[in-house]
Scaffold this motif. Structure first.
Motif, PDB file in Angstrom:
ATOM      1  N   ARG A  94       5.772  14.336  -6.112  1.00  0.00           N
ATOM      2  CA  ARG A  94       6.480  12.926  -6.596  1.00  0.00           C
ATOM      3  C   ARG A  94       7.534  12.885  -6.071  1.00  0.00           C
ATOM      4  O   ARG A  94       8.030  11.947  -6.528  1.00  0.00           O
ATOM      5  CB  ARG A  94       6.931  12.972  -8.481  1.00  0.00           C
TER       6      ARG A  94
ATOM      7  N   THR B 240      15.239  19.811 -13.388  1.00  0.00           N
ATOM      8  CA  THR B 240      14.253  18.797 -12.444  1.00  0.00           C
ATOM      9  C   THR B 240      13.970  17.328 -12.073  1.00  0.00           C
ATOM     10  O   THR B 240      13.643  16.767 -11.820  1.00  0.00           O
ATOM     11  CB  THR B 240      13.326  17.645 -13.819  1.00  0.00           C
TER      12      THR B 240
ATOM     13  N   HIS C 111      10.126  16.891  -5.829  1.00  0.00           N
ATOM     14  CA  HIS C 111       8.703  18.010  -6.410  1.00  0.00           C
ATOM     15  C   HIS C 111       7.683  17.635  -6.144  1.00  0.00           C
ATOM     16  O   HIS C 111       6.989  16.779  -4.663  1.00  0.00           O
ATOM     17  CB  HIS C 111       8.516  17.250  -7.694  1.00  0.00           C
TER      18      HIS C 111
ATOM     19  N   TRP D  57      10.429  11.616 -13.644  1.00  0.00           N
ATOM     20  CA  TRP D  57       9.118  11.722 -13.944  1.00  0.00           C
ATOM     21  C   TRP D  57       8.652  10.400 -15.125  1.00  0.00           C
ATOM     22  O   TRP D  57      10.202   9.925 -16.079  1.00  0.00           O
ATOM     23  CB  TRP D  57       8.954  12.764 -15.376  1.00  0.00           C
TER      24      TRP D  57
END
Length: 289
Positions: free
Chosen positions: A165, A142, A162, A170
């Motif tokens: 974002r 990620t 992503h 995150w």
């Protein structure tokens, strides 16, 4: 023996002489995958969908009986059985999570599955060692890089962006920006051809985010724009892995006038700045190209 090196050989083409590749990588197997798959099909874009098998049929998740037809033409990939944080588990539990996930998905799809994405973005050397033991060939993280580079190690495959974002990690306070995806898409489409380095853009996310953030229109705008770029190969993650490994496995003669492709995958290479097709299992004379 002379060493003239009349041909300049470059590994800078994807299938059919395309110069760029795009993959779309979405996690969890939520019901909103149905809408996303339909959108991808309309625009000729390929998706890779990473599925947690313990959640199949639960509220908000796709059903086991629909999985094969729903993802037909796309890639079904691993995301473990129960979506744990793998790096903080004993190897026996890591192996269970992967092999259980793999066995169920292979039974449902009637295919051999060799791809994965790390649940909760959790990875480490203890995890990758177990992946190798189970036959997994790649796993997506990620950690978005913002770059268009192929990974040095497909078991640590960091995506480009992503979809909402961008490259931000995150956080409960992260600010979603639907403009980021189109900005990166235009950067990719306009990337100079002379760089000759097999650029790859990988977009990742979750289909439920499209619903939660009401960003379906932005995803469709992206699909419409990127599908019009005729230099891009639209591929599943595993197709990129297989293709790049096949290119890297080519056997080229000392004078670069003959190439042998021992793999089961057709490849294209550059010979004096022109794409040349090297079929699977064939030897091709490159002189005069």
């Amino acid at each position: 023996m002379r060493y003239s090196m009349d041909n300049q050989i470059t590994f800078n083409y994807y299938p059919f002489g395309k110069t760029k590749a795009l993959t779309m990588s979405f996690d969890d197997g939520r019901v909103f995958d149905r809408r996303l798959v339909k959108m991808f099909n309309e625009y000729g874009i390929k998706g890779t969908f990473h599925i947690n098998t313990s959640r199949l049929g639960q509220e908000g998740f796709i059903k086991a009986e629909e999985l094969r037809d729903l993802y037909d033409g796309h890639e079904v990939s691993l995301h473990t059985h129960t979506h744990p944080t793998l790096a903080y588990m004993p190897k026996q539990q890591i192996l269970y999570e992967i092999t259980k996930n793999k066995s169920i998905l292979e039974t449902l799809t009637k295919q051999v599955i060799c791809g994965m994405s790390y649940p909760n973005g959790s990875f480490g050397s203890n995890v990758t060692e177990q992946l190798k033991a189970t036959g997994v060939l790649y796993s997506r993280t990620t950690l978005s890089t913002g770059k268009f580079a192929l990974p040095d190690d497909f078991l640590l495959w960091h995506p480009t962006i992503h979809y909402l974002r961008g490259t931000a990690a995150w956080s409960p306070n992260v600010q979603y920006d639907p403009a980021l995806l189109m900005k990166k898409a235009k950067e990719f489409a306009e990337r100079p051809e002379w760089l000759n380095d097999l650029p790859l853009m990988q977009v990742w996310g979750h289909s439920y985010e499209l619903e939660d953030n009401n960003s379906w229109n932005e995803m469709e705008e992206f699909c419409g724009y990127i599908s019009g770029c005729n230099t891009i190969w639209f591929a599943q993650n595993i197709q990129v892995v297989d293709y790049v490994n096949a290119v890297r496995g080519l056997r080229v003669s000392t004078e670069c006038d003959v190439a042998y492709n021992p793999s089961a995958v057709d490849v294209w290479i550059g010979v004096n700045n022109q794409p040349v097709h090297i079929p699977a299992g064939k030897t091709v004379a490159l002189s005069g190209q």
